[in-house]
Write an enzyme that holds these catalytic residues in place. Structure first.
Site, PDB file in Angstrom:
ATOM      1  N   SER A  18       0.865  -1.189   0.101  1.00  0.00           N
ATOM      2  CA  SER A  18       0.034   0.193   0.122  1.00  0.00           C
ATOM      3  C   SER A  18       1.007   1.371   0.081  1.00  0.00           C
ATOM      4  CB  SER A  18      -0.951  -0.069   1.315  1.00  0.00           C
ATOM      5  OG  SER A  18      -1.895   1.053   0.957  1.00  0.00           O
ATOM      6  N   HIS A  64      -8.254   1.154  -1.391  1.00  0.00           N
ATOM      7  CA  HIS A  64      -7.834   0.178  -2.534  1.00  0.00           C
ATOM      8  C   HIS A  64      -9.131  -0.254  -3.143  1.00  0.00           C
ATOM      9  CE1 HIS A  64      -3.822   0.637  -1.945  1.00  0.00           C
ATOM     10  NE2 HIS A  64      -3.855   0.377  -0.535  1.00  0.00           N
TER      11      HIS A  64
END
Length: 303
Positions: free
Chosen positions: A85, A188
């Site tokens: 991430s 996401h």
């Protein structure tokens, strides 16, 4: 074969920076980067409580700045780098695609944009532990959720609206546990599309360099050799799933023997212990872990 990895949001804990500030140069670096982040990174990393550093706009610059400062102290030359991430910005800087200063500045924009996007709809994330992966993914799709992080080692993180997540937890996949995560939104996933647009604008004036070491993309685990392509992936990954399982598969294919996880380490090395059997792992949590990291870097002849 050494891979250095950088953890994503959620790895931070109150006070995790305190012991690192005793090392030469770390406080100076963080003070300088605080101006770029628009935050007092030292205060947030030492005296702030869990709720304060849970804020997406705070957590992301804090994690990237801390990781880069500790990587400099470690001084290792990795064969591969990867980040989970937001940790992918740390990895991009370590690979020379962007400078540390650019990484901190971009993550400031990313964190603020994701925090704002999370206010549009009430969304969240849950961890799914265990179960058969195909069955888990089918159950996720059935409830209209997104498999936001496919982490490997029997762990998938889903994102969606709070209503969708509640329905999913009420009817979990067979032999799986569903645990709600303390995050501010469905990262996401398509809910973060506005944040991706803002990040694209922020990257417009940056000319990235091609990576100087093998740099893995968490969108599919591939090694990306073009700096421009990796910059595009940094933008699009905000609203697309993280495939850490694919990153670990590439590490295995490339013959990785040692993994060092930057501060605040523990999450990614924990996954590696289950998915990359035989790989030596070191999580940098405090400066006391530097000795173990450097020992892991020595060749058998040097030990």
């Amino acid at each position: 074969m050494l891979v250095i990895v950088a953890p994503g949001q959620g790895a931070q804990t109150p006070g995790f920076l305190s012991p690192w500030l005793e090392l030469p140069g770390v406080a100076d670096r963080l003070t300088a980067w605080s101006e770029l982040a628009g935050l007092d990174l030292i205060a947030y990393g030492t005296t702030a409580d869990a709720d304060e550093i849970r804020d997406t706009a705070v957590a992301q610059p804090l994690l990237v700045a801390a990781g880069l400062a500790v990587a400099e102290v470690l001084g290792a030359s990795p064969d591969l780098v990867a980040g989970h991430s937001v940790g992918e910005f740390t990895a991009a800087a370590l690979a020379g695609v962007i400078t540390p200063e650019q990484a901190v500045g971009l993550v400031r924009e990313r964190g603020q944009a994701m925090a704002k996007a999370a206010t549009i709809t009430e969304t969240g994330m849950s961890a799914v532990l265990g179960g058969v992966e195909e069955e888990v993914l089918a159950a996720i799709a059935d409830k209209g959720l997104t498999p936001a992080n496919i982490n490997g080692a029997g762990q998938i993180v889903v994102g969606g609206t709070l209503e969708q997540l509640a329905a999913f937890k009420a009817e979990p996949p067979a032999r799986a546990r569903v645990i709600a995560l303390s995050v501010a939104g469905a990262f996401h996933t398509a809910h973060m599309a506005p944040a991706a647009s803002r990040l694209r604008e922020a990257t417009a004036g940056i000319t990235p360099a091609d990576p100087v070491v093998t740099l893995l993309s968490n969108s599919d685990g591939s090694a990306v050799t073009s700096g421009a392509e990796f910059m595009e992936r940094l933008v699009t990954q905000v609203a697309n799933p993280v495939r850490w399982d694919a990153c670990m598969a590439t590490m295995a294919e490339r013959g990785v023997t040692t993994m060092i996880e930057l501060v605040p380490g523990g999450t990614l090395t924990g996954l590696a212990k289950r998915a990359l059997r035989g790989v030596t792992t070191v999580a940098l949590k405090t400066p006391d872990d530097l000795e173990a990291a450097r020992a892991a870097l020595e060749s058998p002849e040097e030990r």
